[in-house]
Design a protein around this motif. Structure first.
Motif, PDB file in Angstrom:
ATOM      1  N   LEU A   1     -20.102  -5.214 -27.487  1.00 19.45           N
ATOM      2  CA  LEU A   1     -19.695  -6.219 -28.472  1.00 19.45           C
ATOM      3  C   LEU A   1     -20.495  -7.519 -28.357  1.00 19.45           C
ATOM      4  O   LEU A   1     -20.984  -8.034 -29.370  1.00 19.45           O
ATOM      5  CB  LEU A   1     -18.192  -6.492 -28.369  1.00 19.45           C
ATOM      6  N   PRO A   2     -20.660  -8.112 -27.154  1.00 22.14           N
ATOM      7  CA  PRO A   2     -21.493  -9.321 -27.079  1.00 22.14           C
ATOM      8  C   PRO A   2     -22.951  -9.055 -27.453  1.00 22.14           C
ATOM      9  O   PRO A   2     -23.630  -9.955 -27.959  1.00 22.14           O
ATOM     10  CB  PRO A   2     -21.376  -9.743 -25.603  1.00 22.14           C
TER      11      PRO A   2
ATOM     12  N   LEU B   1     -24.004  -7.204 -29.818  1.00 24.21           N
ATOM     13  CA  LEU B   1     -24.151  -7.081 -31.268  1.00 24.21           C
ATOM     14  C   LEU B   1     -24.439  -8.420 -31.934  1.00 24.21           C
ATOM     15  O   LEU B   1     -25.161  -8.480 -32.923  1.00 24.21           O
ATOM     16  CB  LEU B   1     -22.878  -6.479 -31.872  1.00 24.21           C
ATOM     17  N   TYR B   2     -23.868  -9.495 -31.398  1.00 27.41           N
ATOM     18  CA  TYR B   2     -23.914 -10.786 -32.089  1.00 27.41           C
ATOM     19  C   TYR B   2     -25.062 -11.658 -31.592  1.00 27.41           C
ATOM     20  O   TYR B   2     -25.465 -11.582 -30.431  1.00 27.41           O
ATOM     21  CB  TYR B   2     -22.592 -11.534 -31.879  1.00 27.41           C
ATOM     22  N   PRO B   3     -25.561 -12.555 -32.473  1.00 22.56           N
ATOM     23  CA  PRO B   3     -26.568 -13.533 -32.034  1.00 22.56           C
ATOM     24  C   PRO B   3     -25.918 -14.617 -31.181  1.00 22.56           C
ATOM     25  O   PRO B   3     -24.703 -14.852 -31.271  1.00 22.56           O
ATOM     26  CB  PRO B   3     -27.096 -14.109 -33.349  1.00 22.56           C
ATOM     27  N   THR B   4     -26.729 -15.271 -30.359  1.00 25.35           N
ATOM     28  CA  THR B   4     -26.205 -16.254 -29.417  1.00 25.35           C
ATOM     29  C   THR B   4     -25.427 -17.360 -30.111  1.00 25.35           C
ATOM     30  O   THR B   4     -24.395 -17.817 -29.613  1.00 25.35           O
ATOM     31  CB  THR B   4     -27.352 -16.867 -28.602  1.00 25.35           C
ATOM     32  N   CYS B   5     -25.886 -17.793 -31.306  1.00 26.84           N
ATOM     33  CA  CYS B   5     -25.265 -18.944 -31.967  1.00 26.84           C
ATOM     34  C   CYS B   5     -23.805 -18.692 -32.343  1.00 26.84           C
ATOM     35  O   CYS B   5     -23.034 -19.641 -32.493  1.00 26.84           O
ATOM     36  CB  CYS B   5     -26.067 -19.352 -33.195  1.00 26.84           C
TER      37      CYS B   5
ATOM     38  N   GLY C   1     -17.883 -14.234 -32.534  1.00 22.15           N
ATOM     39  CA  GLY C   1     -17.934 -12.852 -32.993  1.00 22.15           C
ATOM     40  C   GLY C   1     -17.225 -11.897 -32.055  1.00 22.15           C
ATOM     41  O   GLY C   1     -16.424 -11.058 -32.477  1.00 22.15           O
ATOM     42  N   THR C   2     -17.521 -12.046 -30.763  1.00 24.63           N
ATOM     43  CA  THR C   2     -16.844 -11.210 -29.772  1.00 24.63           C
ATOM     44  C   THR C   2     -15.352 -11.479 -29.776  1.00 24.63           C
ATOM     45  O   THR C   2     -14.537 -10.550 -29.651  1.00 24.63           O
ATOM     46  CB  THR C   2     -17.424 -11.472 -28.370  1.00 24.63           C
TER      47      THR C   2
END
Length: 580
Positions: free
Chosen positions: A495-496, A498-502, A507-508
């Motif tokens: 899950l982490p 999948l998302y961009p850092t910003c 998201g998570t």
């Protein structure tokens, strides 16, 4: 000439392509222990918070302990006796459910009651028995005082507050409000973690956790106790989101999956195994609460020693603080620290694209950054962001329902609940060893799909096992638990990624929030729906596992790939291009 060479030297220095390159140079070592220990401690403490109700709110057989008064005709009086047979706990809610003895002219008459058993089961034979219908004597009288079967538990939340009969609907709140807080903690932890920082959010959660878990031991007021359970769940997940994000985003790429899988799972399973052993000896729910919340004192040193996540600082363009934390990390890890110029240029590269997709980072006016569009656009503004926002949430919801439902279903099986929970804990510990190996060798999406199908199948197969073969049913449930635990641990890495850092924290947090909402439903499946048909829990859990598997073919693969820093990189990865 010398000056020209000196001025050109920084320009010739190799600049890391992304922040993963900086982290790889700093290396893996002692500095990372603060995040690893923090994750392990929070996950260990989450065990009693989430699954403790299996013992603390266990059902206890009961019987009415009220006396009855009867205004009869002249010469008549009514005598009531508590049953002498200590094994007779019939779970009856009426004060007149036990035999009623009427004395008329020095002769005792017993009245048979449709709600209970015959008087001869309770008292020695009397002189004369004349059967009458209870309707001739009195209407049903709700019981106000109860006695409980203490052969298995001395005291539970249910027995202390008499949550039976007309108060039975309050019993699931002990677990439900905890999981409501647990689910909301994902949102609180994600939003605070992205806005205020990982360290601040961990500190905030640790204070709430310490206060709420210890006050539960001493408070004897039902609404207050339930409120404290809510805050204990809220604090647990708030801390987890922040400290887990800090660990995952600051580990070198090759250590990320194994460390995250082990830390997110193994301490939890050790906690559940310990809980089953402690609960075997501590049968009073308040004493059990006191013992299991003691490790929360270890939050105190972490409160003061924890560093802020350098990746989060870099995304906020806090250059000097980023460099300071990385210097400390490089020194403790005996790694390399990029020059400040190279580091600052890497940070500059991180700032460019997020400004196009995150109004908050771009310095947009507050009314735009705070608008619904400004908050939601990074999550739903592109096709691949919509996919990774909603599809993993659906799969995680279905898996979480299986994950929490299997242990909560313990009281619907014959045999010792302590042994059942211990076996499922051991199964999860095996998963904690196997899952990192599988996560390192196989595709994330294919592996999660296979595990989901297998866990669903195991629940359905258990329905074919004869009821008298308790151990066979337990083993099948343990297999299901091992499979869903493996999927859960891999999800905490996937899950982490999948998302961009910003927007990684938010998201998570959204995905885990949706997943943990299933924890609210689980007590009603195992406590309420099971009363209609005992096969309902296993049918529901089996269907959930198989349904979850259908989601993963539509999601991107992240195994052994660098983390995306921006939404644009997520789109490139989804379309088969490089994220860099």
């Amino acid at each position: 000439m010398e000056n020209n060479k000196t001025s050109q030297k920084p320009q010739d220095e190799k600049v890391p392509e992304n922040f993963d390159g900086v982290i790889d140079e700093v290396g893996f070592g002692v500095w990372h222990l603060q995040f690893v220990i923090g994750v392990c401690l929070v996950v260990f403490q989450a065990g009693p918070v989430v699954v403790g109700s299996t013992f603390q709110d266990a059902p206890m057989a009961f019987r009415c302990a009220d006396g009855i008064s009867y205004d009869g005709a002249e010469g008549e009086s009514l005598a009531y006796a508590t049953p002498h047979n200590e094994t007779n706990f019939d779970n009856n809610c009426f004060a007149n459910s036990l035999p009623i003895f009427i004395e008329v002219n020095d002769t005792l008459h017993v009245v048979s009651n449709d709600h209970g058993n015959e008087g001869s089961n309770f008292l020695p034979p009397l002189k004369v028995f004349e059967e009458k219908q209870d309707s001739e004597i009195m209407e049903d009288i709700p019981c106000k005082n109860f006695e409980y079967d203490t052969s298995l538990f001395q005291s539970t939340f249910m027995s202390e507050y008499n949550l039976v009969c007309d108060k039975a609907h309050l019993k699931p709140l002990f677990q439900m409000l905890t999981t409501v807080g647990y689910a909301l903690g994902n949102i609180v932890g994600g939003v605070l973690g992205d806005r205020m920082g990982r360290r601040f959010t961990f500190r905030f959660g640790s204070v709430i956790s310490l206060v709420s878990t210890f006050l539960i031991v001493f408070i004897h007021h039902l609404p207050t106790t339930l409120a404290l359970r809510f805050f204990a769940g809220l604090a647990s997940m708030t801390m987890f989101n922040s400290i887990m994000a800090a660990m995952v985003e600051n580990l070198p790429t090759r250590y990320r999956a194994p460390a995250a899988v082990v830390c997110a799972g193994f301490p939890y399973y050790v906690a559940i195994l310990s809980l089953s052993g402690i609960a075997y000896f501590v049968r009073n729910w308040r004493y059990l609460q006191y013992v299991t919340c003691a490790p929360a004192f270890l939050y105190i040193p972490l409160f003061f020693l924890l560093d802020e996540s350098p990746r989060w600082l870099a995304m906020r363009n806090r250059r000097e603080e980023t460099a300071e934390v990385l210097r400390k990390a490089a020194l403790r890890n005996k790694g390399k620290m990029p020059s400040e110029d190279a580091l600052y240029r890497t940070i500059d590269n991180m700032q460019e694209s997020p400004k196009k997709t995150d109004p908050e980072l771009a310095g947009e006016p507050a009314e735009i950054a705070g608008s619904a569009f400004g908050c939601l656009h990074p999550f739903v503004g592109t096709s691949w962001m919509r996919k990774i926002t909603f599809l993993p949430s659906i799969a995680f919801f279905l898996q979480c329902l299986v994950y929490i439902g299997v242990p909560l279903n313990v009281h619907n099986f014959d045999g010792s609940p302590f042994v059942y929970v211990a076996i499922t804990a051991v199964a999860q510990m095996v998963a904690a060893v196997v899952a990192p190996i599988m996560a390192g060798r196989f595709s994330r999406t294919k592996l999660l799909a296979a595990l989901s199908v297998a866990m669903g199948t195991a629940n359905l197969v258990s329905l074919a096992i004869p009821k008298d073969q308790v151990w066979a049913a337990w083993l099948m449930m343990s297999l299901s638990m091992a499979l869903v635990a493996s999927a859960s641990m891999i999800n905490f890495t996937y899950l982490p990624e999948l998302y961009p850092t910003c927007i990684r924290g938010k998201g998570t947090a959204f995905c885990t929030f949706v997943g943990h909402c299933s924890y609210i439903l689980a007590p009603y499946i195992t406590d309420v729906l099971v009363s209609f048909n005992p096969i309902v829990p296993n049918v529901v859990f089996g269907a959930c596992g198989i349904a979850a598997a259908t989601v993963y073919p539509f999601l991107p693969e992240t195994s052994n790939l660098p983390l995306c820093e921006t939404v644009e990189q997520v789109e490139k990865r989804g379309k088969g291009g490089s994220a860099n």
